[in-house]
Scaffold this active site. Structure first.
Site, PDB file in Angstrom:
ATOM      1  N   GLY A  14       0.780  -1.154  -0.088  1.00 38.49           N
ATOM      2  CA  GLY A  14       0.065  -0.166   0.009  1.00 38.49           C
ATOM      3  C   GLY A  14       0.736   1.345   0.022  1.00 38.49           C
ATOM      4  N   GLY A  15       1.890   1.109  -0.477  1.00 35.79           N
ATOM      5  CA  GLY A  15       2.928   2.337  -0.556  1.00 35.79           C
ATOM      6  C   GLY A  15       2.292   3.526  -1.453  1.00 35.79           C
ATOM      7  N   ASP A  34      -3.935  -7.225  -5.905  1.00 39.18           N
ATOM      8  CA  ASP A  34      -2.652  -7.732  -5.517  1.00 39.18           C
ATOM      9  C   ASP A  34      -2.880  -9.261  -5.335  1.00 39.18           C
ATOM     10  OD1 ASP A  34       0.434  -6.367  -5.076  1.00 39.18           O
ATOM     11  OD2 ASP A  34       0.004  -8.544  -4.972  1.00 39.18           O
ATOM     12  N   ILE A  57      -4.401  -9.538 -11.898  1.00 38.18           N
ATOM     13  CA  ILE A  57      -5.045  -8.265 -12.848  1.00 38.18           C
ATOM     14  C   ILE A  57      -5.604  -8.802 -14.185  1.00 38.18           C
ATOM     15  CG2 ILE A  57      -4.310  -6.414 -14.104  1.00 38.18           C
ATOM     16  CD1 ILE A  57      -2.806  -5.769 -11.283  1.00 38.18           C
ATOM     17  N   GLU A  58      -4.725  -9.662 -14.751  1.00 36.74           N
ATOM     18  CA  GLU A  58      -5.129 -10.144 -15.916  1.00 36.74           C
ATOM     19  C   GLU A  58      -6.478 -11.229 -16.154  1.00 36.74           C
ATOM     20  OE1 GLU A  58      -2.503 -10.812 -14.322  1.00 36.74           O
ATOM     21  OE2 GLU A  58      -1.204 -12.423 -15.072  1.00 36.74           O
ATOM     22  N   SER A  76       2.295   0.042  -9.805  1.00 40.49           N
ATOM     23  CA  SER A  76       3.608  -0.378  -9.791  1.00 40.49           C
ATOM     24  C   SER A  76       3.719  -1.780 -10.268  1.00 40.49           C
ATOM     25  CB  SER A  76       4.332  -0.317  -8.405  1.00 40.49           C
ATOM     26  OG  SER A  76       3.539   0.491  -7.478  1.00 40.49           O
ATOM     27  N   CYS A  79       8.835  -5.284 -11.472  1.00 35.14           N
ATOM     28  CA  CYS A  79      10.006  -4.750 -12.203  1.00 35.14           C
ATOM     29  C   CYS A  79      10.935  -5.725 -12.763  1.00 35.14           C
ATOM     30  CB  CYS A  79      10.666  -3.591 -11.230  1.00 35.14           C
ATOM     31  SG  CYS A  79      10.941  -4.551  -9.755  1.00 35.14           S
TER      32      CYS A  79
END
Ligand SMILES: C[S@@+](CC[C@H](N)C(=O)[O-])C[C@H]1O[C@@H](n2cnc3c(N)ncnc32)[C@H](O)[C@@H]1O
Length: 395
Positions: A14-15, A34, A57-58, A76, A79
């Site tokens: 939750g940043g 998430d 999410i997909e 986000s 990465c």
């Protein structure tokens, strides 16, 4: 202004929600998404009233996205496909599929969001995924700006260079838009809303307390010229570190340290001291720098983040210079004089911009390394996101 309806994708711990909350912009996170169960526990603990979808999410359809009726996306994405030390699978890495799904859905939404903020690592800016993202948002009518920013530019003593994109659905360019450029500094805005500027400025000043101290080493100011090479560092690296420690616009690490901790559980074990002595990035509480903490912090030493020298009066050069020709046990005794310890998860959270009352669910985890993993793996970069949100959204 009507509260923004925010969709937080890849919400982690939750940043982004935290940064949004601190920005004081009227907003409601309508859903956070998430798949990571541990991160979701931390998220639910800190934001109990937010709808948290523990799904990929997909797996979310266009209709489901439409129902959420959001006007801002914070995200986000993973990465790993873009990190410089990784394989750089980019669009072909399966971990990019969810972002590709979002890019496929975006133009087909009943109502496009007004704002998008995306965070990723350095390396994303040269990826094909980034090109697809830009193509998609341009076709949808967004104006955008890309950045590479580190918390150090906000006076926070931690290097964590990250890519950011902010996009707004409008026809005229953003006031700070620099086409074709990735900005390395925060935009300086003349706001039409002076009261908002005041809030932003106050927050920045509070976080960036400028102190008149310089890192002194045995009474002499640190300077690259006088540096002695006693570890596996180049002259350039030593020079850079001295320059960072003399930058008065950056706070000292001591402002981010916990007062009453049981230091014993954080001291580096003798085996690590011996094996990695020459590779450690050692900082003192009076230093104004630390390296990026990564998920291996606490388990691995090399390149995972700085360690703290707690016996400040011991001269590090003397300890290192005296190691040659010593037995292993004597080396350990010498190195132990530095009282090197890991930063605590809370201290790392402080450096990442989480408020003191942010719950890391310490009691849930028996092993300290799990806490390190949660806080570092999810890579939140609150200070930076906070300022970007404040400067970007009019209210
Ligand atoms: C870089 S972290 C996000 C950090 C977050 N901003 C925070 O403050 O913790 C990426 C997150 O994406 C989640 N994730 C990765 N792939 C996903 C997917 N396909 N669907 C949903 N969540 C995903 C991971 O579990 C991880 O928490």
């Amino acid at each position: 202004m009507e509260p923004l309806r925010v969709l937080e994708l890849y919400s982690g711990i939750g940043g982004m929600h935290q940064a949004l909350r601190e920005s004081c912009i009227p907003a409601q996170v309508v859903a956070a998404i998430d798949v990571n169960t541990v991160a979701n526990e931390v998220y639910a603990y800190n934001f109990p009233h937010t709808q948290l979808l523990a799904k990929t999410i997909e797996g979310i359809t266009l209709e489901e996205f439409d129902k959420l009726s959001f006007n801002m996306i914070l995200m986000s994405p993973p990465c790993q496909p873009f990190t410089r030390i990784g394989l750089q699978g980019d669009v072909t890495d399966p971990r990019t599929n969810s972002l590709l799904h979002i890019l496929d859905i975006l133009p087909r939404l009943q109502k496009l969001p007004k704002y998008i903020l995306l965070e990723n690592v350095k390396g994303f800016e040269v990826s094909s995924t980034r090109d697809l993202l830009i193509q998609t948002i341009e076709n949808c009518g967004f104006q955008y700006q890309e950045f590479l920013l580190s918390p150090t530019s906000l006076g926070i003593p931690n290097s964590r260079l990250r890519y950011f994109l902010i996009a707004k659905l409008q026809s005229e360019p953003l006031p700070f838009q620099a086409p074709g450029q990735v900005l390395k500094e925060f935009p300086k805005l003349e706001s039409e809303h002076p009261e908002k500027n005041t809030i932003v400025a106050e927050n920045k000043i509070e976080r960036k307390k400028i102190e008149p101290n310089i890192c002194f080493d045995n009474g002499r100011q640190c300077s690259g010229k006088e540096a002695i090479l006693f570890k596996l560092e180049t002259i350039e690296e030593i020079d850079r570190k001295h320059q960072q420690d003399s930058d008065l616009s950056v706070q000292m690490l001591k402002d981010f340290l916990e007062d009453d901790i049981d230091t014993n559980q954080y001291f580096l074990p003798p085996k690590s001291l011996l094996r990695y002595a020459l590779l450690l990035d050692i900082v003192k509480p009076t230093c104004r720098r630390s390296t990026c903490f990564t998920k291996g912090y606490g388990s691995y030493i090399e390149g995972t983040g700085s360690v703290l020298q707690t016996s400040e009066d011991v001269q590090i050069e003397n300890v290192y210079k005296s190691l040659t020709n010593l037995s292993q046990e004597e080396k350990i005794t010498k190195l132990s004089m530095l009282k090197l310890r890991y930063f605590t998860p809370k201290e790392i959270a402080n450096l990442l911009g989480f408020p003191p009352d942010f719950g890391l669910l310490r009691t849930f985890y028996t092993k300290m390394v799990m806490l390190f993993k949660i806080i570092c793996n999810h890579d939140p970069n609150n200070f930076t996101i906070f300022v970007l949100i404040c400067e970007f959204i009019p209210f």
